[in-house]
Design a protein around this motif. Structure first.
Motif, short mmCIF file in Angstrom:
data_model
loop_
_atom_site.label_atom_id
_atom_site.label_comp_id
_atom_site.label_asym_id
_atom_site.label_seq_id
_atom_site.Cartn_x
_atom_site.Cartn_y
_atom_site.Cartn_z
N GLY A 103 -2.99 12.20 15.00
CA GLY A 103 -2.34 11.44 13.85
C GLY A 103 -1.82 12.49 12.56
O GLY A 103 -1.37 12.06 11.48
N ASP A 104 -1.21 13.53 12.58
CA ASP A 104 -0.94 14.60 11.85
C ASP A 104 0.56 14.26 11.47
O ASP A 104 1.54 14.33 12.69
CB ASP A 104 -1.79 16.00 11.72
N THR A 105 1.23 15.67 10.89
CA THR A 105 2.40 15.84 10.65
C THR A 105 2.95 17.11 10.37
O THR A 105 1.33 18.31 9.84
CB THR A 105 3.53 15.35 9.69
N ILE A 154 5.73 16.06 6.54
CA ILE A 154 5.74 14.52 6.44
C ILE A 154 5.16 13.46 5.88
O ILE A 154 3.86 13.50 6.09
CB ILE A 154 6.51 14.02 7.74
N ALA A 155 4.93 13.03 4.50
CA ALA A 155 4.18 12.28 4.76
C ALA A 155 3.43 10.93 4.75
O ALA A 155 2.92 10.71 4.87
CB ALA A 155 4.29 11.90 2.89
N THR A 156 4.04 10.68 5.64
CA THR A 156 4.22 9.42 6.81
C THR A 156 2.61 9.47 8.50
O THR A 156 3.21 10.25 8.23
CB THR A 156 5.24 8.39 7.85
N LEU A 157 1.30 9.22 7.76
CA LEU A 157 0.40 9.90 9.29
C LEU A 157 0.40 9.16 9.44
O LEU A 157 -0.35 7.88 9.03
CB LEU A 157 -0.53 10.66 8.00
N MET A 158 0.07 8.77 11.07
CA MET A 158 -0.52 8.29 11.65
C MET A 158 -1.91 7.81 11.65
O MET A 158 -2.82 7.04 11.48
CB MET A 158 -0.23 8.56 13.26
N SER A 159 -2.60 8.86 11.02
CA SER A 159 -4.30 8.68 10.52
C SER A 159 -3.92 8.84 9.44
O SER A 159 -3.98 10.01 8.70
CB SER A 159 -4.63 10.46 11.34
N ILE A 171 0.59 -1.79 -0.32
CA ILE A 171 0.29 -0.14 0.08
C ILE A 171 0.78 1.45 0.22
O ILE A 171 2.02 1.09 1.08
CB ILE A 171 -1.10 -0.08 1.27
N PRO A 172 0.88 1.63 -1.19
CA PRO A 172 1.56 3.31 -1.59
C PRO A 172 1.28 4.23 -0.55
O PRO A 172 -0.11 4.59 -0.62
CB PRO A 172 2.08 3.67 -2.41
N ARG A 173 1.97 4.85 0.66
CA ARG A 173 1.61 6.33 1.76
C ARG A 173 1.39 7.59 0.18
O ARG A 173 2.99 7.72 -0.47
CB ARG A 173 2.42 6.18 2.60
N PRO A 174 0.33 8.18 0.60
CA PRO A 174 0.62 9.60 -0.53
C PRO A 174 1.67 10.81 -0.43
O PRO A 174 2.11 10.46 1.22
CB PRO A 174 -0.72 9.99 -0.45
N SER A 219 7.63 7.28 12.02
CA SER A 219 8.64 8.28 11.07
C SER A 219 8.62 9.60 11.92
O SER A 219 8.32 9.23 12.86
CB SER A 219 7.34 8.82 9.69
N ASP A 220 8.98 10.24 11.18
CA ASP A 220 8.81 11.82 12.00
C ASP A 220 7.09 12.35 12.06
O ASP A 220 6.59 12.22 11.10
CB ASP A 220 9.91 12.69 11.63
N PHE A 221 6.97 13.28 12.68
CA PHE A 221 6.07 14.25 12.97
C PHE A 221 6.31 15.64 12.60
O PHE A 221 5.62 16.14 11.63
CB PHE A 221 5.29 14.33 14.58
N VAL A 222 7.74 15.94 12.37
CA VAL A 222 8.59 17.65 12.32
C VAL A 222 9.24 17.15 11.87
O VAL A 222 10.77 16.58 13.13
CB VAL A 222 7.43 18.49 12.65
#
Ligand code: EPS
Length: 404
Positions: A220-222, A321-326, A103-106, A346-349
């Motif tokens: 769950g955001d960045t 950062i494109a990896t989101l926990m939500s 599953i690719p991350r947007p 991943s990092d959040f910031v």
């Protein structure tokens, strides 16, 4: 010409960088390389990986008794996390099937990577597109910084905004308008940025940003942001208007834009100048006690792709950062069906780290331009050429115009 080449996957055994073309006899202290690597790891809002790693460069070649030999310099930065990935990153075919990522991350290089390289596992894309590679760049950039130091050139940075939280007064705008700060003054600014956990200069802004990051994490955001990179002590005449790929402003933009997640770069008042009449956009030329200078620095230290002798001012933006926990929606490449995207550590910031990486990239590009102009096989020779050119520069220009 100088060049560098990085190799290494995010969860592979190590990152390496080979740096080639610097003259001999540049003083290189390992501590200074490691200091820059440490700065890249800092910042409130980083993920768990930065708690695992404590990046240090092992010098494999090119330096003897604390000085460059002129031969290729190679640095090795081990990934401590490797021990948790030995099987998943095995060079040989594993005995049991490894879990495939489908599953690719947007916003990531996941889908474009598997499309282009015809992979059947997104992990193959993730590993090299990861911002972990920038540790190796900072290794190369730290050598560039040590080279530039000999000429009194310093490259520094600070974060201007994170998550849309700006300071009440923009230092960057002031730098463009009327502040040609000395190296010492910029040192103080960068020192203040280094003391802040988000590398900003304003305490109230720092607190607001920390709150904003906490909120993003909870959701769950960045977050992304803007950062500024500056160079002081740069002589006039680096770069050229003779051909598109010699223009130093273009080369700086390229080097900063090449940092993962950077989506825009401006030099001086780049965007603002588009809205102003020419009379408010350009820098009047003055004779400042025998030094040809400018009244303002809206051009960010570059005219016609050539340095003016003013500070180099660059502002750039990093996307969140494109990896989101939500996660956002995506598709599963096994079925083509709509699904929620994957979560991955991943990092959040990472804006503070991005600013540090940008220092390395700017230092690298300026070093390239210095070596192009002044050449030299030893730093002594490079310095001699530099001094010959810089000494009484304005006087030489006037004499040239007066010669019969
Ligand atoms: C990074 C290493 C990565 C991430 C981050 C930066 O480690 P891991 O994937 O093991 O958590 O923390 O990378 C990204 C944000 C990215 O988009 O690739 C580093 O060393 O800077």
């Amino acid at each position: 010409m100088i060049r560098f080449l990085t190799a290494g996957e995010s969860h592979g055994k190590a990152l390496t960088v080979i740096v080639e073309g610097f003259p001999s006899n540049i003083l290189v202290e390992q501590d200074k390389i490691n200091y820059e690597l440490k700065r890249r790891q800092m910042g409130y809002g980083r993920g768990m990986r930065m708690k695992i790693e404590s990046d240090e460069a092992e010098i494999l070649s090119g330096i003897r008794f604390g000085k460059t030999l002129g031969s290729p310099i190679s640095l090795l930065i081990r990934n401590k996390d490797w021990e948790n990935w030995v099987t998943k990153m095995s060079h040989s075919v594993p005995e049991s099937d490894a879990e495939k990522i489908t599953i690719p991350r947007p916003g990531h290089a996941d889908l474009v990577g598997v499309t282009k390289y015809y992979f059947d596992d997104i992990r193959n894309s993730i590993e090299r597109s990861s911002a972990r590679e920038t540790a190796a760049r900072v290794g190369a950039g730290s050598i560039a910084k040590l080279f530039l130091e000999k000429f009194g050139i310093r490259v520094q940075s600070f974060v201007e905004s994170i998550g849309g939280v700006y300071p009440s007064v923009s230092l960057y705008d002031r730098l463009c308008e009327n502040l040609n700060l000395s190296a010492e003054e910029i040192n103080v600014i960068s020192g203040r940025a280094d003391e802040s956990c988000v590398r900003v200069l304003d305490k109230i802004q720092e607190e607001q940003i920390i709150e904003k990051i906490k909120e993003a994490k909870k959701n769950g955001d960045t977050l992304g942001g803007n950062f500024c990179v500056m160079a002081t002590g740069v002589p006039p005449g680096l770069g050229s208007y003779m051909h598109y790929d010699k223009k130093l402003d273009a080369r700086i933009a390229f080097s900063i834009m090449s940092i993962p997640a950077v989506k825009s770069v401006e030099i001086g008042n780049g965007f603002l100048n588009a809205d102003l009449p020419g009379s408010s956009a350009h820098d009047e030329i003055i004779n400042d006690n025998g030094v040809f200078s400018r009244k303002t620095n809206r051009a960010g230290g570059l005219e016609g792709g050539i340095t003016t002798g003013q500070n180099i001012l660059v502002r750039a933006s990093m996307k969140p950062i494109a990896t989101l926990m939500s996660p956002l929606n995506s598709i599963d490449l096994l079925s083509g069906e709509k699904v929620q995207s994957r979560r991955e550590r991943s990092d959040f910031v990472a804006v503070p780290a991005c600013a540090v990486i940008a220092e390395s990239m700017l230092a690298w590009t300026l070093s390239e331009a210095m070596i192009e102009k002044f050449g030299g096989d030893s730093i002594e020779e490079t310095f001699e050429n530099y001094k010959n050119y810089c000494d009484n520069l304005e006087l030489k220009i006037i004499q040239n115009f007066n010669k019969k």
